[in-house]
Design a protein around this motif. Structure first.
Motif, PDB file in Angstrom:
ATOM      1  N   ARG A  21       0.732  -1.013   0.130  1.00  0.00           N
ATOM      2  CA  ARG A  21      -0.302  -0.079  -0.099  1.00  0.00           C
ATOM      3  C   ARG A  21       0.465   1.580  -0.256  1.00  0.00           C
ATOM      4  NH1 ARG A  21      -4.599   0.269   4.556  1.00  0.00           N
ATOM      5  NH2 ARG A  21      -5.512  -1.222   2.912  1.00  0.00           N
ATOM      6  N   GLY A  78       0.630   3.935  -2.890  1.00  0.00           N
ATOM      7  CA  GLY A  78       0.729   5.135  -2.933  1.00  0.00           C
ATOM      8  C   GLY A  78       1.334   6.373  -3.449  1.00  0.00           C
ATOM      9  N   HIS A 109      -2.219   6.908   1.024  1.00  0.00           N
ATOM     10  CA  HIS A 109      -2.459   5.522   1.076  1.00  0.00           C
ATOM     11  C   HIS A 109      -1.219   4.734   1.540  1.00  0.00           C
ATOM     12  CE1 HIS A 109      -5.913   5.550  -2.127  1.00  0.00           C
ATOM     13  NE2 HIS A 109      -6.135   5.037  -0.455  1.00  0.00           N
TER      14      HIS A 109
END
Length: 122
Positions: A12, A16, A38
């Motif tokens: 993640r 991001g 994120h």
């Protein structure tokens, strides 16, 4: 064994970063902000997974120490039992070899204990 939160958090976080970089390149403030969000969420999840791994590792070490302590205690108990049996045999041999001296020693010990017990009652 790596915690799944570490893996998903790292993924993640990377996603991001990519989304934030694409947002920066395209000029989209929304994509850049979502990417940074994120990224931060992924970093937090990764840290959470690291903390869980650390706790799991510490619990495993504590369990190992407890097993070692149990083994040491069991060994000490067995050695103490062997020493007691050996001492009992030796005393038995001495009593058999010198019965009169053993009887006198036992009498003196009994007399001494009697004096101690009687002295506490006064």
């Amino acid at each position: 064994m790596v915690d799944t939160d570490r893996i998903t958090g790292a993924a993640r976080e990377l996603g991001g970063k990519v989304q934030g970089a694409v947002g920066d390149l395209s000029g989209s403030q929304r994509d850049a902000a979502e990417g940074r969000l994120h990224e931060a969420q992924g970093a937090a999840e990764n840290l959470y997974g690291q903390a869980k791994d650390a706790v799991r590792h510490a619990a495993g070490r504590a369990s190992d120490y407890a097993e070692d302590a149990y083994d040491y205690a069991e060994d000490a108990y067995e050695r103490g039992g062997r020493t007691l049996r050996r001492g009992t045999r030796e005393v038995g041999h001495q009593v058999a070899e010198y019965p009169l001296a053993s009887l006198l020693i036992a009498g003196f010990v009994g007399f001494g204990i009697g004096l101690l017990v009687n002295a506490n009652r006064d």
